[in-house]
Design a protein around this motif. Sequence first.
Motif, mmCIF file in Angstrom:
data_model
loop_
_atom_site.group_PDB
_atom_site.id
_atom_site.type_symbol
_atom_site.label_atom_id
_atom_site.label_comp_id
_atom_site.label_asym_id
_atom_site.label_seq_id
_atom_site.Cartn_x
_atom_site.Cartn_y
_atom_site.Cartn_z
ATOM 1 N N LEU A 75 0.814 -1.216 0.000
ATOM 2 C CA LEU A 75 0.000 0.000 0.000
ATOM 3 C C LEU A 75 0.847 1.265 0.000
ATOM 4 O O LEU A 75 0.302 2.367 -0.017
ATOM 5 C CB LEU A 75 -0.942 0.009 1.205
ATOM 6 N N ASN A 76 2.179 1.120 0.043
ATOM 7 C CA ASN A 76 3.075 2.274 0.016
ATOM 8 C C ASN A 76 4.448 1.826 -0.471
ATOM 9 O O ASN A 76 4.683 0.631 -0.695
ATOM 10 C CB ASN A 76 3.146 2.959 1.389
ATOM 11 N N THR A 77 5.354 2.760 -0.613
ATOM 12 C CA THR A 77 6.683 2.464 -1.148
ATOM 13 C C THR A 77 7.470 1.548 -0.217
ATOM 14 O O THR A 77 8.189 0.658 -0.687
ATOM 15 C CB THR A 77 7.443 3.783 -1.401
ATOM 16 N N HIS A 78 7.351 1.751 1.064
ATOM 17 C CA HIS A 78 8.013 0.880 2.039
ATOM 18 C C HIS A 78 7.581 -0.571 1.841
ATOM 19 O O HIS A 78 8.409 -1.480 1.775
ATOM 20 C CB HIS A 78 7.675 1.368 3.455
ATOM 21 N N GLU A 79 6.273 -0.782 1.717
ATOM 22 C CA GLU A 79 5.764 -2.134 1.507
ATOM 23 C C GLU A 79 6.109 -2.655 0.118
ATOM 24 O O GLU A 79 6.341 -3.857 -0.047
ATOM 25 C CB GLU A 79 4.251 -2.168 1.733
ATOM 26 N N VAL A 113 14.360 4.436 -4.038
ATOM 27 C CA VAL A 113 15.654 3.737 -4.034
ATOM 28 C C VAL A 113 16.114 3.486 -2.599
ATOM 29 O O VAL A 113 16.556 2.387 -2.258
ATOM 30 C CB VAL A 113 16.717 4.536 -4.823
ATOM 31 N N ARG A 114 15.984 4.469 -1.748
ATOM 32 C CA ARG A 114 16.410 4.309 -0.356
ATOM 33 C C ARG A 114 15.549 3.301 0.397
ATOM 34 O O ARG A 114 16.045 2.540 1.219
ATOM 35 C CB ARG A 114 16.445 5.663 0.334
ATOM 36 N N ALA A 115 14.263 3.256 0.102
ATOM 37 C CA ALA A 115 13.390 2.266 0.743
ATOM 38 C C ALA A 115 13.781 0.851 0.318
ATOM 39 O O ALA A 115 13.810 -0.072 1.146
ATOM 40 C CB ALA A 115 11.929 2.546 0.396
ATOM 41 N N PHE A 116 14.105 0.662 -0.952
ATOM 42 C CA PHE A 116 14.524 -0.658 -1.431
ATOM 43 C C PHE A 116 15.861 -1.058 -0.828
ATOM 44 O O PHE A 116 16.041 -2.212 -0.416
ATOM 45 C CB PHE A 116 14.576 -0.682 -2.960
ATOM 46 N N ARG A 117 16.783 -0.141 -0.765
ATOM 47 C CA ARG A 117 18.081 -0.456 -0.156
ATOM 48 C C ARG A 117 17.936 -0.778 1.319
ATOM 49 O O ARG A 117 18.595 -1.675 1.832
ATOM 50 C CB ARG A 117 19.056 0.692 -0.394
ATOM 51 N N LYS A 118 17.071 -0.056 2.018
ATOM 52 C CA LYS A 118 16.823 -0.315 3.434
ATOM 53 C C LYS A 118 16.224 -1.711 3.619
ATOM 54 O O LYS A 118 16.505 -2.390 4.611
ATOM 55 C CB LYS A 118 15.879 0.749 3.999
ATOM 56 N N ALA A 119 15.422 -2.163 2.661
ATOM 57 C CA ALA A 119 14.825 -3.494 2.708
ATOM 58 C C ALA A 119 15.818 -4.583 2.293
ATOM 59 O O ALA A 119 15.490 -5.767 2.338
ATOM 60 C CB ALA A 119 13.593 -3.548 1.808
ATOM 61 N N ILE A 155 9.263 11.925 2.446
ATOM 62 C CA ILE A 155 10.676 11.665 2.731
ATOM 63 C C ILE A 155 10.945 11.894 4.208
ATOM 64 O O ILE A 155 11.617 11.089 4.873
ATOM 65 C CB ILE A 155 11.595 12.543 1.846
ATOM 66 N N GLY A 156 10.409 12.986 4.760
ATOM 67 C CA GLY A 156 10.555 13.248 6.189
ATOM 68 C C GLY A 156 9.929 12.153 7.026
ATOM 69 O O GLY A 156 10.524 11.658 7.995
ATOM 70 N N TYR A 157 8.728 11.724 6.670
ATOM 71 C CA TYR A 157 8.020 10.669 7.399
ATOM 72 C C TYR A 157 8.811 9.357 7.350
ATOM 73 O O TYR A 157 8.998 8.694 8.377
ATOM 74 C CB TYR A 157 6.628 10.478 6.801
ATOM 75 N N TYR A 158 9.297 8.994 6.174
ATOM 76 C CA TYR A 158 10.063 7.755 6.033
ATOM 77 C C TYR A 158 11.363 7.825 6.827
ATOM 78 O O TYR A 158 11.800 6.834 7.404
ATOM 79 C CB TYR A 158 10.358 7.475 4.558
ATOM 80 N N THR A 159 11.972 9.000 6.876
ATOM 81 C CA THR A 159 13.203 9.164 7.644
ATOM 82 C C THR A 159 12.930 8.973 9.129
ATOM 83 O O THR A 159 13.652 8.235 9.807
ATOM 84 C CB THR A 159 13.807 10.550 7.374
ATOM 85 N N VAL A 160 11.886 9.593 9.634
ATOM 86 C CA VAL A 160 11.529 9.467 11.043
ATOM 87 C C VAL A 160 11.181 8.023 11.392
ATOM 88 O O VAL A 160 11.557 7.519 12.460
ATOM 89 C CB VAL A 160 10.355 10.416 11.393
ATOM 90 N N ARG A 161 10.491 7.322 10.503
ATOM 91 C CA ARG A 161 10.099 5.933 10.741
ATOM 92 C C ARG A 161 11.277 4.967 10.608
ATOM 93 O O ARG A 161 11.151 3.800 10.960
ATOM 94 C CB ARG A 161 9.009 5.500 9.762
ATOM 95 N N GLY A 162 12.384 5.427 10.025
ATOM 96 C CA GLY A 162 13.532 4.550 9.796
ATOM 97 C C GLY A 162 13.372 3.670 8.582
ATOM 98 O O GLY A 162 14.034 2.637 8.456
ATOM 99 N N TRP A 163 12.509 4.078 7.660
ATOM 100 C CA TRP A 163 12.263 3.289 6.450
ATOM 101 C C TRP A 163 13.218 3.628 5.318
ATOM 102 O O TRP A 163 13.252 2.948 4.302
ATOM 103 C CB TRP A 163 10.835 3.467 5.980
ATOM 104 N N ILE A 164 13.965 4.730 5.474
ATOM 105 C CA ILE A 164 14.997 5.055 4.479
ATOM 106 C C ILE A 164 16.254 5.461 5.237
ATOM 107 O O ILE A 164 16.229 5.736 6.415
ATOM 108 C CB ILE A 164 14.591 6.176 3.493
#
Length: 164
Positions: A75-79, A113-119, A155-164
């Motif tokens: 449902l999102n880039t992280h997922e 790209v950062r979300a995929f690398r984090k995964a 980007i800010g939200y993903y950074t705070v969540r630790g997803w990127i």
Amino acid sequence: VLIVLGGALLEKDIIGTNSYWRAIYASIVWREGGFRHVIVSGGGQNGETIAEPMRQFLLCSGVPPQVISLETVSLNTHENAIYIKRLLGNLGLLDGTHTFVLLTSDYHIFRAVRAFRKAGLEVRPRPFPDVVKRSYCIKCRWNAFMDLVQETTKIGYYTVRGWI
């Protein structure tokens, strides 16, 4: 392996503008050659997915059905990143012999790209000119600007969540 991220769904089986352009550029990239697999990613609400109508578009554009795989849960880039990595493993494509190319909008590529690398999946970015293209049209600039504002917030939200 070409990985294409879905965007919006207007309504059941009708892709939104950003999904449309992602599918257009995916078909162009496919015709350029060099890919053996296409992964289309994007879930949805109430059993509707973004990936399926994008798959239909790619089929109509000449991409063979046997090379397309769908990820329809995210449902999102992280997922997207998590479920695509799992799908690639299930398909036997994480054997170290494949290169993964991530195709998405220019404004989305930084976070994706950062979300995929984090995964744990190394991808090569393949952005296409989405906001850049819209910046040439005066009527389109406001929506392009709002996409950039929204993406910056994400980007800010993903950074705070630790997803990127």
